[in-house]
Design a protein around this motif. Structure first.
Motif, PDB file in Angstrom:
ATOM      1  N   LYS A 141      93.135  30.809   1.516  1.00 55.72           N
ATOM      2  CA  LYS A 141      94.182  31.210   0.579  1.00 55.72           C
ATOM      3  C   LYS A 141      95.415  30.305   0.646  1.00 55.72           C
ATOM      4  CE  LYS A 141      92.802  36.066   0.317  1.00 55.72           C
ATOM      5  NZ  LYS A 141      93.162  37.462   0.668  1.00 55.72           N
ATOM      6  N   ASP A 145      97.122  28.640  -2.650  1.00 56.65           N
ATOM      7  CA  ASP A 145      98.497  29.002  -2.955  1.00 56.65           C
ATOM      8  C   ASP A 145      99.376  27.757  -3.026  1.00 56.65           C
ATOM      9  OD1 ASP A 145      97.821  31.668  -3.056  1.00 56.65           O
ATOM     10  OD2 ASP A 145      98.518  32.107  -1.016  1.00 56.65           O
ATOM     11  N   ASN A 149     100.074  27.102  -8.646  1.00 62.49           N
ATOM     12  CA  ASN A 149      99.892  27.921  -9.836  1.00 62.49           C
ATOM     13  C   ASN A 149      99.072  29.159  -9.450  1.00 62.49           C
ATOM     14  OD1 ASN A 149      98.502  28.855 -12.457  1.00 62.49           O
ATOM     15  ND2 ASN A 149      99.985  27.349 -13.215  1.00 62.49           N
ATOM     16  N   THR A 150      99.475  30.291  -9.923  1.00 60.39           N
ATOM     17  CA  THR A 150      98.800  31.539  -9.566  1.00 60.39           C
ATOM     18  C   THR A 150      97.367  31.603 -10.075  1.00 60.39           C
ATOM     19  OG1 THR A 150      99.696  32.637 -11.534  1.00 60.39           O
ATOM     20  CG2 THR A 150     100.952  32.834  -9.475  1.00 60.39           C
ATOM     21  N   LYS A 151      97.022  30.761 -11.045  1.00 56.32           N
ATOM     22  CA  LYS A 151      95.645  30.750 -11.559  1.00 56.32           C
ATOM     23  C   LYS A 151      94.654  30.401 -10.447  1.00 56.32           C
ATOM     24  CE  LYS A 151      96.471  31.592 -15.966  1.00 56.32           C
ATOM     25  NZ  LYS A 151      96.001  32.830 -16.633  1.00 56.32           N
ATOM     26  N   HIS A 153      94.990  31.103  -7.245  1.00 52.30           N
ATOM     27  CA  HIS A 153      94.834  32.282  -6.407  1.00 52.30           C
ATOM     28  C   HIS A 153      93.916  33.290  -7.093  1.00 52.30           C
ATOM     29  CE1 HIS A 153      96.013  34.979  -3.145  1.00 52.30           C
ATOM     30  NE2 HIS A 153      96.077  35.944  -4.039  1.00 52.30           N
ATOM     31  N   HIS A 154      94.046  33.436  -8.398  1.00 51.03           N
ATOM     32  CA  HIS A 154      93.169  34.313  -9.175  1.00 51.03           C
ATOM     33  C   HIS A 154      91.729  33.827  -9.058  1.00 51.03           C
ATOM     34  CE1 HIS A 154      92.411  36.432 -13.316  1.00 51.03           C
ATOM     35  NE2 HIS A 154      91.536  36.768 -12.408  1.00 51.03           N
ATOM     36  N   ARG A 157      90.251  34.777  -5.679  1.00 56.38           N
ATOM     37  CA  ARG A 157      89.893  36.195  -5.605  1.00 56.38           C
ATOM     38  C   ARG A 157      88.564  36.468  -6.305  1.00 56.38           C
ATOM     39  NH1 ARG A 157      95.240  37.259  -7.312  1.00 56.38           N
ATOM     40  NH2 ARG A 157      94.414  38.116  -9.263  1.00 56.38           N
TER      41      ARG A 157
END
Length: 236
Positions: A141, A145, A149-151, A153-154, A157
């Motif tokens: 992670k 991170d 960009n949060t994409k 991290h998405h 997941r």
């Protein structure tokens, strides 16, 4: 017949709004990204070779295992497509070059022949292997991170969830078809763990436990989780 659990998501849709210009960095950072992502890409890509090897060896004996492998192979292609796109975005890769590199790699199943004996042993190996990969991705992670960009991290997941589902789908095949052999699971896992400590990965998808993230603790915890899941009631 039990059917495999499926998940529906798309890396293409997830990364659609991103461009490589958003993730420029110094050459050393680009190289570090490449060095991290390339092994993740080719091990996911190697699922197609494992599936073909199983067909060539005529190892799949039940409808449940065949359905599992068909669903699993589709998901692994999805992961391959996603890793290619990430490398394009953050590590100066191109899909054409990456696929040429992937196609040129050798694959040797000889070193793991003793672990490809029958469908039951295969399902145990995949259940364990996917659990290891699930936990290894979870440990990464901070890398995703750090891409900014949060994409990403998405994405991580979603991939972790896929790997967890794969492990449980393999467990369900074992529970449905091989209840009388569950007592053999522990020795099979111990044999796999001993073998993995001395194997050099050769494009087999399974037993790809190289890199610092695959610690002895991660392997041991993955064994425990696999054993615990197999001991549970059948998930339907």
């Amino acid at each position: 017949m039990i059917t495999p659990v499926r998940r529906n998501w798309s890396p293409k849709e997830l990364f659609n709004a991103l461009t490589p210009a958003m993730f420029t960095a110094e050459p050393s950072a680009i190289r570090a990204r490449w060095d991290k992502l390339w092994p993740d890409l080719y091990t996911e890509y190697d699922a197609r070779y494992l599936k073909q090897e199983l067909a060539d060896r005529n190892l799949i004996a039940t409808d449940e295992a065949a359905a599992f492998l068909d669903a699993w192979a589709i998901d692994e292609e999805r992961h391959t497509d996603g890793f290619i796109r990430i490398i394009e975005l953050v590590a100066h890769g191109s899909e054409r070059d990456l696929r040429e590199r992937l196609d040129a790699r050798p694959h040797d199943f000889g070193p793991i022949t003793e672990h490809l004996t029958d469908e039951f042993s295969l399902m145990v190996m995949i259940a364990f292997d996917e659990m290891c990969t699930c936990r290894a991705y979870a440990a990464e992670k901070p890398f995703y991170d750090g891409l900014g960009n949060t994409k990403f991290h998405h994405w991580l997941r979603e991939v972790i969830a896929d790997e967890a589902v794969h492990s449980m789908n393999a467990v369900n095949v074992i529970r449905a078809r091989y209840r009388d052999r569950i007592g053999q699971v522990g020795p099979i896992l111990d044999s796999l763990i001993r073998a993995s400590a001395n194997l050099r990965y050769s494009g087999t998808f399974v037993l790809d436990y190289f890199g610092t993230v695959y610690s002895k603790e991660l392997i041991a915890n993955s064994r425990l989780a696999t054993m615990r899941n197999i001991a549970k009631s059948l998930a339907v």
